[in-house]
Design a protein around this motif. Structure first.
Motif, mmCIF file in Angstrom:
data_model
loop_
_atom_site.group_PDB
_atom_site.id
_atom_site.type_symbol
_atom_site.label_atom_id
_atom_site.label_comp_id
_atom_site.label_asym_id
_atom_site.label_seq_id
_atom_site.Cartn_x
_atom_site.Cartn_y
_atom_site.Cartn_z
ATOM 1 N N ARG A 111 0.066 19.509 90.918
ATOM 2 C CA ARG A 111 -0.428 19.796 89.373
ATOM 3 C C ARG A 111 -1.404 20.712 89.158
ATOM 4 N NH1 ARG A 111 -3.031 13.893 87.914
ATOM 5 N NH2 ARG A 111 -1.264 13.466 88.984
ATOM 6 N N TYR A 112 -2.205 20.888 90.248
ATOM 7 C CA TYR A 112 -3.099 22.161 90.269
ATOM 8 C C TYR A 112 -2.628 23.278 90.736
ATOM 9 C CZ TYR A 112 -5.739 17.690 89.985
ATOM 10 O OH TYR A 112 -6.399 16.343 89.684
ATOM 11 N N GLY A 113 -1.667 23.563 91.303
ATOM 12 C CA GLY A 113 -1.003 24.744 91.758
ATOM 13 C C GLY A 113 0.011 24.685 92.915
ATOM 14 N N LYS B 187 -9.595 24.795 91.082
ATOM 15 C CA LYS B 187 -9.116 24.079 90.013
ATOM 16 C C LYS B 187 -9.166 22.271 90.555
ATOM 17 C CE LYS B 187 -6.001 22.896 86.186
ATOM 18 N NZ LYS B 187 -4.845 23.335 85.501
ATOM 19 N N ALA B 188 -8.325 22.240 91.517
ATOM 20 C CA ALA B 188 -8.443 21.129 92.378
ATOM 21 C C ALA B 188 -9.854 20.523 92.721
ATOM 22 C CB ALA B 188 -7.451 21.224 93.453
ATOM 23 N N HIS B 189 -10.701 21.557 93.237
ATOM 24 C CA HIS B 189 -11.966 21.164 93.811
ATOM 25 C C HIS B 189 -12.784 20.521 92.450
ATOM 26 C CE1 HIS B 189 -15.976 21.874 94.878
ATOM 27 N NE2 HIS B 189 -15.712 21.537 95.959
ATOM 28 N N GLU C 262 2.288 11.997 102.712
ATOM 29 C CA GLU C 262 2.258 13.337 102.476
ATOM 30 C C GLU C 262 2.939 13.615 101.001
ATOM 31 O OE1 GLU C 262 2.720 12.044 105.376
ATOM 32 O OE2 GLU C 262 2.056 13.313 107.127
ATOM 33 N N GLU C 263 4.003 12.752 100.867
ATOM 34 C CA GLU C 263 4.996 13.101 99.629
ATOM 35 C C GLU C 263 3.581 12.604 98.607
ATOM 36 O OE1 GLU C 263 5.667 11.551 102.204
ATOM 37 O OE2 GLU C 263 7.487 12.687 102.859
ATOM 38 N N LYS C 264 3.098 11.589 98.519
ATOM 39 C CA LYS C 264 2.184 11.282 97.524
ATOM 40 C C LYS C 264 1.085 12.180 97.191
ATOM 41 C CE LYS C 264 0.685 8.149 94.389
ATOM 42 N NZ LYS C 264 1.258 7.707 93.204
ATOM 43 N N LEU C 265 0.599 12.658 98.095
ATOM 44 C CA LEU C 265 -0.510 13.854 98.157
ATOM 45 C C LEU C 265 0.094 15.121 97.687
ATOM 46 C CD1 LEU C 265 -2.382 13.450 101.416
ATOM 47 C CD2 LEU C 265 -2.936 12.941 99.270
ATOM 48 N N LYS C 266 1.424 15.482 97.810
ATOM 49 C CA LYS C 266 1.994 16.546 97.345
ATOM 50 C C LYS C 266 2.303 16.199 95.692
ATOM 51 C CE LYS C 266 5.915 19.946 97.688
ATOM 52 N NZ LYS C 266 6.997 20.145 98.676
#
Length: 272
Positions: free
Chosen positions: A73-75, A107-109, A64-68
């Motif tokens: 960076r996108y919001g 933006k992430a999508h 989860e930390e890596k995903l965060k």
């Protein structure tokens, strides 16, 4: 055909199993299983489905930390749920990320799809379970995407969108320049061509298996009759020559035998 879109607006298992969304019958058992299933979305899932992002093909080592760290960076992120096995606690390779603003998820999508995280190229899409009507998950034979090796490809999603169907125009008979005879002749020619290809393919397969196929009989023609008559004539001449030669040998042998007997008789008379 004006309603055609590469991305499905409503999930239909039958259309999802077709590359262009035009199938009328299920082509595998998984599609039939999805058509017969009655899936109800998990009511225990919380959060806004319109602000939730689906991330899959994650490495088992991704946390989860890596995903965060990557997706923040996108919001601003409100919640991250990395799906884990209930018994082992290991990651199942996909997660759900909920953003606070709509522009962040858009933006992430747009930018995070096919991003490499922990040496894995991830797949990013909107959450479909609560957003797409009629959604059937992959474990029930539905879903989107898939690999060719699995034999369970599903189309209509971001990973494998529908291909536009090819519409061949159908002309009325009065506007068609070909006559019925020409159509029939062309159809027979095409059929013969397919038959020839099939026979050639079967012949190659039998040859590889060591099977000798009988030669195909062809109609008896005038040329065949003349060739057979000429062949028969040559055979008779050859047989007659052989008989004459055998008769000549027998006559010569008989003559030599008579001469030998005559000499023996003369010799016996002389000795007396």
């Amino acid at each position: 055909m004006n309603e055609w879109t590469p991305i499905a607006k409503k999930y239909d298992p039958l259309k999802a199993g077709s590359i262009d969304g035009t199938d009328e019958e299920p082509h595998d058992r998984a599609v039939l299983r999805a058509m017969l299933s009655r899936y109800v979305p998990n009511k225990g899932v919380t959060g806004d489905p319109h602000l939730t992002l689906f991330v899959s093909r994650l490495s088992p080592q991704t946390t989860e930390e890596k995903l965060k760290e990557v997706f923040s960076r996108y919001g601003d992120i409100k919640r991250i749920r990395l799906v884990r096995d209930f018994i082992t606690g290991f990651s199942k390779g996909y997660a759900f990320i909920e953003y606070k603003q709509e522009n962040a998820i858009m933006k992430a999508h747009r930018d995070a799809n096919k991003l490499v995280i922990d040496q894995r190229e991830v797949f990013v899409d909107f959450e479909l379970e609560r957003n797409l009507k009629g959604w059937i998950p992959r474990r029930f034979g539905g879903g989107f995407g898939g690999k060719k090796e699995s034999g369970q490809l599903r189309f209509g999603g971001r990973d494998r969108p529908f291909r536009k169907p090819i519409n061949l125009p159908i002309f009325p008979h009065q506007f068609n320049s070909e006559s019925r005879g020409e159509k029939r002749h062309r159809s027979r020619s095409r059929d013969r061509s397919h038959d020839w290809r099939g026979q050639r393919r079967d012949y190659g397969r039998d040859r590889d298996r060591g099977i000798r196929r009988p030669e195909k009989e062809r109609p008896y023609t005038k040329d065949d009759k003349e060739q057979n008559a000429e062949h028969t004539k040559r055979e008779r001449s050859r047989e007659q020559a052989k008989n004459d030669k055998d008769k000549e040998k027998k006559d010569s042998k008989r003559e030599r035998s008579r001469e030998r007997d005559y000499r023996k008789h003369r010799s016996d008379e002389h000795n007396r």
